[in-house]
Design a protein around this motif. Structure first.
Motif, mmCIF file in Angstrom:
data_model
loop_
_atom_site.group_PDB
_atom_site.id
_atom_site.type_symbol
_atom_site.label_atom_id
_atom_site.label_comp_id
_atom_site.label_asym_id
_atom_site.label_seq_id
_atom_site.Cartn_x
_atom_site.Cartn_y
_atom_site.Cartn_z
ATOM 1 N N GLY A 1 1.095 -1.680 -0.057
ATOM 2 C CA GLY A 1 0.249 -0.181 0.235
ATOM 3 C C GLY A 1 1.272 1.317 -0.161
ATOM 4 N N ARG A 2 2.149 1.049 0.383
ATOM 5 C CA ARG A 2 3.113 2.232 -0.032
ATOM 6 C C ARG A 2 2.787 2.899 -1.007
ATOM 7 N N PHE A 3 2.180 2.122 -2.217
ATOM 8 C CA PHE A 3 2.578 3.332 -3.223
ATOM 9 C C PHE A 3 1.050 3.012 -4.373
ATOM 10 N N ILE A 4 0.481 1.889 -4.214
ATOM 11 C CA ILE A 4 -0.832 1.318 -5.009
ATOM 12 C C ILE A 4 -1.627 1.183 -4.062
ATOM 13 N N GLY A 5 -2.928 1.422 -4.660
ATOM 14 C CA GLY A 5 -3.800 1.425 -4.251
ATOM 15 C C GLY A 5 -4.720 -0.157 -3.652
ATOM 16 N N LEU A 6 -4.247 -1.149 -4.487
ATOM 17 C CA LEU A 6 -4.845 -2.269 -4.500
ATOM 18 C C LEU A 6 -4.729 -2.546 -3.014
ATOM 19 N N ALA A 7 -3.371 -2.447 -2.405
ATOM 20 C CA ALA A 7 -4.065 -2.736 -0.849
ATOM 21 C C ALA A 7 -5.264 -1.953 0.083
ATOM 22 N N ASP A 8 -5.403 -1.067 -0.449
ATOM 23 C CA ASP A 8 -6.377 -0.456 1.004
ATOM 24 C C ASP A 8 -7.924 -0.672 -0.323
ATOM 25 N N ALA A 9 -8.111 -1.259 -1.695
ATOM 26 C CA ALA A 9 -9.392 -2.194 -2.498
ATOM 27 C C ALA A 9 -9.537 -3.491 -1.702
ATOM 28 N N VAL A 10 -8.494 -4.383 -1.588
ATOM 29 C CA VAL A 10 -9.240 -5.317 -1.155
ATOM 30 C C VAL A 10 -8.544 -4.679 0.207
ATOM 31 N N THR A 11 -9.345 -5.049 1.420
ATOM 32 C CA THR A 11 -9.558 -4.814 2.963
ATOM 33 C C THR A 11 -10.337 -6.410 3.692
ATOM 34 N N ASP A 12 -11.274 -6.936 2.719
ATOM 35 C CA ASP A 12 -12.161 -8.272 3.574
ATOM 36 C C ASP A 12 -12.099 -9.352 2.460
ATOM 37 N N HIS B 1 0.978 -4.144 -29.467
ATOM 38 C CA HIS B 1 1.971 -3.389 -29.667
ATOM 39 C C HIS B 1 3.029 -2.390 -28.956
ATOM 40 N N ARG B 2 2.616 -2.375 -27.598
ATOM 41 C CA ARG B 2 2.858 -1.354 -26.947
ATOM 42 C C ARG B 2 2.185 -1.216 -25.409
ATOM 43 N N VAL B 3 3.373 -1.834 -24.855
ATOM 44 C CA VAL B 3 3.195 -2.423 -22.569
ATOM 45 C C VAL B 3 3.594 -0.775 -21.887
ATOM 46 N N GLU B 4 2.492 -0.284 -21.240
ATOM 47 C CA GLU B 4 2.927 0.818 -20.439
ATOM 48 C C GLU B 4 3.053 -0.015 -19.235
ATOM 49 N N TRP B 5 3.965 0.963 -18.003
ATOM 50 C CA TRP B 5 4.114 0.505 -17.049
ATOM 51 C C TRP B 5 3.780 1.704 -15.943
ATOM 52 N N LEU B 6 2.966 1.885 -15.362
ATOM 53 C CA LEU B 6 3.128 3.343 -14.848
ATOM 54 C C LEU B 6 3.525 3.143 -13.266
ATOM 55 N N VAL B 7 4.352 4.402 -12.777
ATOM 56 C CA VAL B 7 4.518 3.925 -11.038
ATOM 57 C C VAL B 7 5.319 5.611 -10.578
ATOM 58 N N SER B 8 4.947 5.104 -9.434
ATOM 59 C CA SER B 8 5.001 6.070 -8.604
ATOM 60 C C SER B 8 6.213 6.747 -8.717
ATOM 61 N N HIS C 1 -2.795 9.588 -3.482
ATOM 62 C CA HIS C 1 -3.000 8.227 -2.953
ATOM 63 C C HIS C 1 -2.782 8.393 -1.339
ATOM 64 N N ARG C 2 -4.405 7.996 -0.337
ATOM 65 C CA ARG C 2 -3.354 8.235 1.466
ATOM 66 C C ARG C 2 -3.035 9.553 0.941
ATOM 67 N N GLY C 3 -3.731 10.293 0.923
ATOM 68 C CA GLY C 3 -3.622 12.287 1.236
ATOM 69 C C GLY C 3 -2.467 12.896 0.699
ATOM 70 N N ARG C 4 -2.317 12.375 -0.337
ATOM 71 C CA ARG C 4 -1.053 13.417 -0.962
ATOM 72 C C ARG C 4 -0.799 12.639 -2.548
ATOM 73 N N ARG C 5 -0.766 13.397 -3.282
ATOM 74 C CA ARG C 5 -0.503 13.535 -4.774
ATOM 75 C C ARG C 5 0.641 12.969 -4.939
ATOM 76 N N TYR C 6 1.063 11.999 -5.719
ATOM 77 C CA TYR C 6 2.396 11.681 -6.476
ATOM 78 C C TYR C 6 2.749 11.411 -7.646
ATOM 79 N N ASP C 7 3.379 12.129 -8.078
ATOM 80 C CA ASP C 7 4.151 12.011 -9.695
ATOM 81 C C ASP C 7 3.951 10.176 -10.085
ATOM 82 N N VAL C 8 4.047 10.111 -11.265
ATOM 83 C CA VAL C 8 3.726 9.498 -11.807
ATOM 84 C C VAL C 8 4.574 8.724 -12.752
ATOM 85 N N GLU C 9 5.787 8.311 -13.170
ATOM 86 C CA GLU C 9 6.429 7.730 -14.290
ATOM 87 C C GLU C 9 5.868 6.832 -15.660
ATOM 88 N N VAL C 10 5.566 7.382 -16.751
ATOM 89 C CA VAL C 10 5.113 6.679 -17.476
ATOM 90 C C VAL C 10 6.484 4.907 -18.695
#
Length: 186
Positions: free
Chosen positions: A36-47, A128-135, A162-171
């Motif tokens: 959950g430090r950088f992705i919302g998956l941990a906040d989406a899967v809670t139960d 043709h194009r695979v992207e990887w978006l990352v904080s 994410h969690r009250g903060r806005r992060y730059d995202v690298e593509v």
């Protein structure tokens, strides 16, 4: 069950399906703070309900050919996974991503698993194009993109709240001809 070996360390890649929601939730619980430090998956899967719903959503995406999710198991325990968050097959674009429990990090599992799904998407699905978006702060995920031979396309400033903060995202991205040339050479 169908699986793909990720190496001699007992790691394998398998589909992650709604009937595995309990195992998925247990893995997320073990890695919640780390994931959950950088992705919302941990906040989406809670139960169990939210775990099942997320996996059902990816089952629906797989049926519609608009996304996929796989789990990474080591010695029979789910420790993370990889996914195509989006797949636009008609236009040849997909966005890949990954997550791992902290105990599984640093062993190359994310890179090995991502390599399998990217190769499948390019060679089998015609992507043709695979992207990887990352904080910009997620150094481990940026290292995966580099190991996959991706190119840093740019930065989306303060893109992801994410969690009250806005992060730059690298593509980061890799194009099919680049991927094929690199994989065929190795």
């Amino acid at each position: 069950m169908f699986s793909i070996s990720l190496g001699a360390d007992g790691a394998e890649l398998r589909s992650l399906e709604p009937w595995q929601a309990e195992e998925f939730l247990a893995s997320m619980d073990r890695g919640r703070d780390f994931v959950g430090r950088f992705i919302g998956l941990a906040d989406a899967v809670t139960d169990l309900e939210s775990a099942r719903a997320l996996l059902r959503g990816y089952a629906d995406k797989a049926a519609a050919d608009t996304g996929r999710i796989w789990g990474t198991w080591v010695d029979g325990t789910l420790v993370g996974g990889v996914l195509f968050r989006t797949m636009d097959v008609p236009n040849g674009n997909a966005e890949a991503g990954c997550w791992l429990e902290p105990a599984a990090a640093g062993r190359g599992l994310a890179t090995r698993a991502a390599r399998v799904i990217i190769d499948w998407a390019i060679r089998e699905r015609g992507i043709h194009r695979v992207e990887w978006l990352v904080s910009s702060e997620n150094e481990a995920s940026i290292a995966v993109a580099r190991r996959l031979g991706m190119t840093r396309d740019g930065v989306l400033r303060e893109y992801f709240p994410h969690r009250g903060r806005r992060y730059d995202v690298e593509v980061w991205s890799v194009l099919a001809p680049e991927w094929r040339a690199a994989q065929d050479a190795s």
